[in-house]
Design an enzyme around this catalytic site. Sequence first.
Site, PDB file in Angstrom:
ATOM      1  N   SER A 168       1.571 -63.219  13.506  1.00  0.00           N
ATOM      2  CA  SER A 168       2.544 -64.302  13.449  1.00  0.00           C
ATOM      3  C   SER A 168       2.321 -65.123  12.182  1.00  0.00           C
ATOM      4  O   SER A 168       1.419 -64.857  11.406  1.00  0.00           O
ATOM      5  CB  SER A 168       2.408 -65.194  14.674  1.00  0.00           C
ATOM      6  OG  SER A 168       1.171 -65.877  14.629  1.00  0.00           O
ATOM      7  N   LYS A 169       3.161 -66.104  12.007  1.00  0.00           N
ATOM      8  CA  LYS A 169       3.154 -66.914  10.791  1.00  0.00           C
ATOM      9  C   LYS A 169       1.786 -67.426  10.375  1.00  0.00           C
ATOM     10  O   LYS A 169       1.465 -67.472   9.194  1.00  0.00           O
ATOM     11  CB  LYS A 169       4.105 -68.100  10.959  1.00  0.00           C
ATOM     12  CG  LYS A 169       5.540 -67.730  10.721  1.00  0.00           C
ATOM     13  CD  LYS A 169       6.296 -68.907  10.103  1.00  0.00           C
ATOM     14  CE  LYS A 169       7.690 -68.479   9.691  1.00  0.00           C
ATOM     15  NZ  LYS A 169       8.539 -68.227  10.875  1.00  0.00           N
ATOM     16  N   ARG A 170       0.980 -67.788  11.356  1.00  0.00           N
ATOM     17  CA  ARG A 170      -0.304 -68.368  10.971  1.00  0.00           C
ATOM     18  C   ARG A 170      -1.233 -67.339  10.313  1.00  0.00           C
ATOM     19  O   ARG A 170      -2.268 -67.685   9.755  1.00  0.00           O
ATOM     20  CB  ARG A 170      -0.976 -69.039  12.171  1.00  0.00           C
ATOM     21  CG  ARG A 170      -1.491 -68.096  13.206  1.00  0.00           C
ATOM     22  CD  ARG A 170      -1.717 -68.786  14.549  1.00  0.00           C
ATOM     23  NE  ARG A 170      -1.577 -67.830  15.625  1.00  0.00           N
ATOM     24  CZ  ARG A 170      -2.538 -66.982  15.981  1.00  0.00           C
ATOM     25  NH1 ARG A 170      -3.693 -67.002  15.365  1.00  0.00           N
ATOM     26  NH2 ARG A 170      -2.343 -66.133  16.951  1.00  0.00           N
ATOM     27  N   HIS A 171      -0.866 -66.058  10.406  1.00  0.00           N
ATOM     28  CA  HIS A 171      -1.671 -65.028   9.755  1.00  0.00           C
ATOM     29  C   HIS A 171      -1.285 -64.835   8.287  1.00  0.00           C
ATOM     30  O   HIS A 171      -1.914 -64.051   7.591  1.00  0.00           O
ATOM     31  CB  HIS A 171      -1.498 -63.677  10.473  1.00  0.00           C
ATOM     32  CG  HIS A 171      -2.058 -63.667  11.858  1.00  0.00           C
ATOM     33  ND1 HIS A 171      -1.264 -63.657  12.981  1.00  0.00           N
ATOM     34  CD2 HIS A 171      -3.328 -63.695  12.310  1.00  0.00           C
ATOM     35  CE1 HIS A 171      -2.034 -63.650  14.055  1.00  0.00           C
ATOM     36  NE2 HIS A 171      -3.281 -63.682  13.675  1.00  0.00           N
ATOM     37  N   GLY A 172      -0.245 -65.501   7.835  1.00  0.00           N
ATOM     38  CA  GLY A 172       0.211 -65.302   6.461  1.00  0.00           C
ATOM     39  C   GLY A 172       1.640 -64.790   6.465  1.00  0.00           C
ATOM     40  O   GLY A 172       2.411 -65.116   7.359  1.00  0.00           O
TER      41      GLY A 172
END
Length: 467
Positions: free
Chosen positions: A239-243
């Site tokens: 998800s977004k928090r992974h990049g």
Amino acid sequence: MENVVVRFAPSPTGVLHIGSVRTAFFNWLYAKHNGGKFILRVEDTDKMRSTDENTQLIFDVMKWLGLSYDEVFIQSARIERHKEVAQKLVEEGKAYYCYCTQEELEQKKAQALEDGVSYKYDRKCRDGVPENADSADPVIRIKCPLEGATSVNDLVQGEVQVDNGQLDDFVLLRSDGTPTYMLSVVVDDHDMGVTHVVRGDDHLTNTFRQIQIYRACGWDIPVYAHIPLIYGDDGTKLSKRHGAVSAVEYQNLGYLPEALLNYLLRLGWSHGNDEIISVEQAIEWFNFDNVGKSPARFDLNKLNNVNSHYIRNTANDELYLRLESFFEREIDDEHKNIILAGMRSLKERAVTLVDLAEAAILYAYGPTQYTEECIKYHDEEHLTLTGEYLKYISGNENYDEEALLMMARTFAKEHDTKLVEIAQCLRCALVGKLASPSVFEIMQNIGCTAVEKRFNDYRNWDGYSRN
RNA sequence: GUCUCCUUCGUCUAGAGGCCUAGGACACAGCCCUUUCACGGCUGCAACACGGGUUCGACUCCCGUAGGAGACGCCA
């Protein structure tokens, strides 16, 4: 395999996820491998969250990746058909109107949570309209079997079985009369003749619900292939928090579509020890037997490696075309030719098109600033030595890489110094940093005048005031 | 909590009972090549989650345990 029909069914409620790209690719490969049909269906039944921008993005990404489709549908255009099926199921006694209010259900859900049991709709309206049914706009729910079990033979997951007791009477038609995802997919897949449903394994549990709809309608159930999701480096759903997670981000970051596809293919699928696999080979080899059941983590290092491989192996003029949108300035013909001449050695050093574009501009136009490490070669000794070397070669007819190198070697020997001292000083002057293609190659390509200009700029650089 | 799925080097994976002293790739480290950086070449580091079976023999088959993930919406 006769008449394989597969579909990629993204919803435009967010930017197209990299995981979805892999799903699309697997579908596409399966269709190509079997000479079947590949359908793109935009699932926009959630009108509140779907946007035209996201829909456009889906088309753009598919085009960028070269994933061509035989047909395209916008799901919301088929709402009437979905409603019709829901109505028919009610008439046949296979579905029913439910008058429970959302508040009422929320309450029951909260209660279930409090009691520590899993919530399921209690089927209050299943056997007829309750006395106090005053809700003006009921939903339609399907009657799921109360007993027995439902099983699928998934091409990836194998035989999976779930007790029907786990299923509840889920909603087919919302109170505003619009179909839910569960209804729409089934109706569309059936109407479009989809033979194989290939999707992320987050849909595996939905499959058991969707099968109830197929059965209620008396339709053939397609073959399923639920592929594992892509995880982030911490082992959870990417998800977004992974990049970067959206496909366009990778496009903008300078990844080649063929590199991204190659990487995504190898993530969870394998063909012996093969790593670099062309699209043609992938079509020939692809099958679900070699798709692993365990999820894979997204590894940027490997993507970078694959990308640099594809960059190195792309023809120079083709690469230049791909590069154009990444240049941050206009390039005239003279400098374009310089870049083309230097492309062979430039591309060997690039990981992404962004890197490559930047290095190419530097190569053709020279530095606008110098890195700190250049200070080392900015002392009187280096500047004098290099200046003399430039004088030494200025009268020479052969301004080509080999001759320049030879002369540099001779010159260094005569002045009792090492080639590296001159080369590095030149490098600073030519590109403003200590890493670049051969300085003599650069000199040959940009020409004597430009070399001298760059050297003068470097000489005049007030390196010591930078700190 | 309930249901479902998963588990080989840090990561992606090969492995269909003896071919396994567990192979490849990325990453990392070292060396070579070398005007720098890359490329390339060589070398190294590094894994079968655990416990029971079955078998002459198990990474491979079975059963548990542990850990992880996904799904449980009038979202898709």
